[in-house]
Write an enzyme that holds these catalytic residues in place. Structure first.
Site, PDB file in Angstrom:
ATOM      1  N   ASP A 192     -16.552   0.292   9.469  1.00 22.85           N
ATOM      2  CA  ASP A 192     -16.818   1.711   9.043  1.00 22.85           C
ATOM      3  C   ASP A 192     -17.596   2.539  10.223  1.00 22.85           C
ATOM      4  OD1 ASP A 192     -17.459   4.026   7.506  1.00 22.85           O
ATOM      5  OD2 ASP A 192     -18.978   2.961   6.387  1.00 22.85           O
ATOM      6  N   ASP A 214     -19.886   5.281   4.858  1.00 21.85           N
ATOM      7  CA  ASP A 214     -19.406   5.583   3.771  1.00 21.85           C
ATOM      8  C   ASP A 214     -19.139   4.241   2.972  1.00 21.85           C
ATOM      9  OD1 ASP A 214     -16.952   5.197   4.725  1.00 21.85           O
ATOM     10  OD2 ASP A 214     -15.845   6.870   3.748  1.00 21.85           O
ATOM     11  N   ASP A 265     -12.384   2.692   8.525  1.00 20.14           N
ATOM     12  CA  ASP A 265     -11.683   3.646   8.931  1.00 20.14           C
ATOM     13  C   ASP A 265     -11.204   3.746  10.429  1.00 20.14           C
ATOM     14  OD1 ASP A 265     -13.856   4.458  10.662  1.00 20.14           O
ATOM     15  OD2 ASP A 265     -14.966   5.249   8.759  1.00 20.14           O
ATOM     16  N   ASP A 276       2.425  -0.992   8.465  1.00 22.08           N
ATOM     17  CA  ASP A 276       3.178  -1.423   7.201  1.00 22.08           C
ATOM     18  C   ASP A 276       4.039  -0.277   6.752  1.00 22.08           C
ATOM     19  OD1 ASP A 276       2.893  -3.382   4.971  1.00 22.08           O
ATOM     20  OD2 ASP A 276       0.938  -3.637   5.736  1.00 22.08           O
ATOM     21  N   ASP A 285       7.015  -4.593   4.028  1.00 23.63           N
ATOM     22  CA  ASP A 285       6.205  -5.049   2.728  1.00 23.63           C
ATOM     23  C   ASP A 285       7.417  -5.599   1.907  1.00 23.63           C
ATOM     24  OD1 ASP A 285       3.853  -5.316   1.197  1.00 23.63           O
ATOM     25  OD2 ASP A 285       4.825  -4.076  -0.083  1.00 23.63           O
ATOM     26  N   GLU A 304       8.082  -9.207   5.446  1.00 23.23           N
ATOM     27  CA  GLU A 304       7.324 -10.108   4.602  1.00 23.23           C
ATOM     28  C   GLU A 304       8.408 -10.253   3.233  1.00 23.23           C
ATOM     29  OE1 GLU A 304       3.778 -10.366   1.166  1.00 23.23           O
ATOM     30  OE2 GLU A 304       5.118  -8.403   1.107  1.00 23.23           O
ATOM     31  N   HIS A 358      -4.313 -10.386   4.099  1.00 21.66           N
ATOM     32  CA  HIS A 358      -5.047  -9.865   3.262  1.00 21.66           C
ATOM     33  C   HIS A 358      -4.886 -10.073   1.809  1.00 21.66           C
ATOM     34  CE1 HIS A 358      -1.297  -7.612   3.305  1.00 21.66           C
ATOM     35  NE2 HIS A 358      -1.497  -7.118   2.180  1.00 21.66           N
ATOM     36  N   ASP A 359      -3.822 -10.783   1.527  1.00 15.14           N
ATOM     37  CA  ASP A 359      -3.295 -11.300   0.192  1.00 15.14           C
ATOM     38  C   ASP A 359      -3.696 -12.817   0.118  1.00 15.14           C
ATOM     39  OD1 ASP A 359      -2.028  -9.014  -0.209  1.00 15.14           O
ATOM     40  OD2 ASP A 359      -0.087  -9.813   0.476  1.00 15.14           O
TER      41      ASP A 359
END
Ligand code: TEU
Ligand code: CA
Length: 541
Positions: A20, A24, A28, A97, A197, A250, A319-320
């Site tokens: 970040d 916030d 980013d 992605d 994806d 994927e 990330h999964d």
């Protein structure tokens, strides 16, 4: 030209959790830019950037409402251009992605398609229900029905993932044209390719009822259908071939045979795929049913894929998926050794290695205590569904701890300051408490760290052609030991990995090149979770 993507090591960034910059609590693009030197020093040559497009975030960006705009939480289009530019200065190429199986329900195509007479109607699967129920008996990837009734339309729409992710209909040529346009938009901006994806489910060959299954009823109608191959060839011929880029798909429930059909150079579809078989060896049927990790089963699966494909993408995390050290290694006593051993495996296999953010410092699973700590839509759906199925609470919790995607989504642990140096503000997802001792800063200054071992292995990988291009030949696969050879032009490297906390005997005549323990000579026994690269020709690096 040449296949530059075979020469490089890839690094996946999940932007929300990477860095970040404005306090916030959400990662980013300026945050990513500020860490490019870190990635360069690590040795990354490719970044796979998870979605940064406009999105209402029902599935953290995998529900896209505008493919040609940046989510304001992540920054602006200028920030994105700056990222591509700054990465290029460091010889790092970025792939994005490409999420085209579905859009978000907030996408203007979908909003317009709700009107029966709209030209966008056939962008999606709108169908009338049957006998007060949905059009067919399919179930979704996210443990719920996959048809949602829309009052305005008077019909149901298909969504194989969350309700906010309606599937696009590729029988409509206009959809394919839209996708081509989006791909050109980003390639023209300087993107070096795409991670596609769930690409092998984009073609639905029929909407008939499916055979009833414990999960994914209906999948025989859309997994790896011929129509999908045809679309990929079109995208390749009409768009991708005009650029110096690559694609990695994927592909869910993919077999070595289908993977070969997708990646065979002469078929001109994808360049490589992410397969799932090795990641499913510690589960029964679906990921929510934990099965004891068995190194032999895991390594046999890897070896089979290594031998079946000419080239592929290798990964143990994304990330999964829960953190690899917590699944396949030992996050306690052998945290350092086992994280390095898994890194040595990843970086000495044949194929392009993908490191997921935090893997290079041995980030672990989060010890979730209650559902309120979890944000992921998939886990929440599963929790509800399992309750309806009367699965006892203690087992439901076990399921969540096994499969929850938030394990991998906790913020990257940069240093030991509050919130791990990820942000000045409480992050959107709580950081793992172990950031006080597992973090980049500490490891950067420690020669013996996981991070520095990764650097060393990446250097070996990118500088030595045997490790990069050599053939793969398994030697021993047992419940503790995985040994294989890589051979090229008469040179041989042997890699020996101990998947246990015990000493394991293994004789090798080659010269010790690298070990994840500080040792100069080899005595015929691998230490707990030791990884050794032997040079059979006795040449020093
Ligand atoms: O994932 C597709 C997928 O099938 C799974 O890995 C999924 O995350 C789930 O865990 C199955 O149980 C891709 C993306 O990687 C994922 O983040 C998205 O949520 C999904 O597609 C939908 O776009
Ligand atoms: Ca931010």
């Amino acid at each position: 030209m040449g296949d530059w993507w075979k020469d490089r090591v890839a690094y996946q960034i999940y932007p929300r959790s990477f860095q970040d910059s404005n306090g916030d609590g959400i990662g980013d693009i300026p945050g990513i830019i500020s860490r490019l030197d870190y990635l360069k020093a690590l040795g990354a040559g490719i970044i796979w950037l998870s979605p940064v497009y406009r999105s209402p975030n029902e599935d953290n960006g995998y529900d896209i409402s505008d493919y040609k705009d940046i989510n304001p939480e992540f920054g602006t289009m200028d920030d994105m251009k700056a990222l591509i530019n700054e990465a290029a200065k460091r010889d790092i190429r970025i792939i994005m992605d490409l999420v085209i199986n579905h859009t978000s329900t907030s996408h203007s195509w979908f909003q317009q398609s709700r009107d029966k007479n709209s030209p966008y109607r056939n962008y999606y699967f709108w169908r009338p229900g049957r006998e007060n129920g949905p059009p067919n008996n399919w179930t979704s990837f996210f443990a719920e029905d996959c048809w949602e009734f829309d009052k305005k339309s008077g019909e149901y729409y298909l969504h194989l993932f969350a309700k906010g992710q309606p599937d696009l209909d590729y029988h409509n040529p206009a959809v394919i044209e839209e996708i081509k346009d989006i791909m050109r938009f980003w390639l023209d901006m300087g993107i070096a390719g795409f991670r596609c994806d769930v690409i092998n489910i984009i073609w639905k060959s029929s909407l008939e009822d499916g055979r009833k299954k414990l999960a994914l009823t209906g999948s025989e109608h859309y997994i790896s259908q011929e129509g999908m191959h045809e679309i990929l060839r079109k995208l390749r011929l009409d768009v991708l071939d005009g650029y110096d880029c690559f694609t990695v798909g994927e592909t869910v429930f993919v077999t070595t045979r289908t993977a070969n059909d997708l990646c065979a150079v002469e078929r001109r579809e994808l360049d490589m795929v992410f397969s799932f078989e090795h990641m499913e060896t510690d589960q029964f049927f679906v990921k929510w049913f934990p099965r004891k990790f068995n190194p032999g089963r895991f390594c046999k699966t890897i070896a089979r894929w290594q031998q079946a494909l000419e080239w592929n993408a290798n990964y143990f995390e994304n990330h999964d998926q829960p953190r690899s050290i917590s699944r396949f290694g030992n996050e306690g006593e052998y945290h350092g050794a086992s994280a390095k051993m898994l890194g040595a495996l990843l970086l000495t296999l044949r194929g392009t290695p993908f490191i997921y953010q935090g893997q290079e410092i041995g980030m672990t699973n989060y010890k979730f205590k209650k559902m309120e700590q979890i944000k992921d839509v998939e886990s929440h759906n599963l929790w509800k569904k399992a309750k309806v199925m009367h699965i006892p609470k203690w087992y439901r919790w076990k399921m969540i701890l096994r499969g929850c995607r938030d394990h991998a989504r906790t913020p990257v642990q940069w240093d030991s300051s509050e919130f791990g140096g990820f942000s000045k503000h409480m992050p959107w997802l709580a950081p793992n408490g172990n950031y006080t001792y597992i973090n980049v800063e500490t490891q950067r200054n420690d020669n013996d760290s996981i991070l520095n071992f990764y650097k060393q292995m990446i250097l070996l990988r990118t500088s030595d052609d045997v490790i990069k291009y050599g053939s793969f030949e398994p030697v021993v696969i047992s419940k503790r030991l995985f040994v294989y050879k890589r051979k090229l032009d008469g040179r041989t490297m042997t890699i020996a990995l101990n998947f246990s906390g015990r000493l394991v005997k293994f004789y090798c005549a080659g010269n010790l090149l690298i070990s994840n323990y500080a040792r100069e000579t080899y005595d015929g026994r691998l230490k707990p979770y030791e990884a050794i690269v032997f040079d059979e020709d006795g040449k020093a690096l």
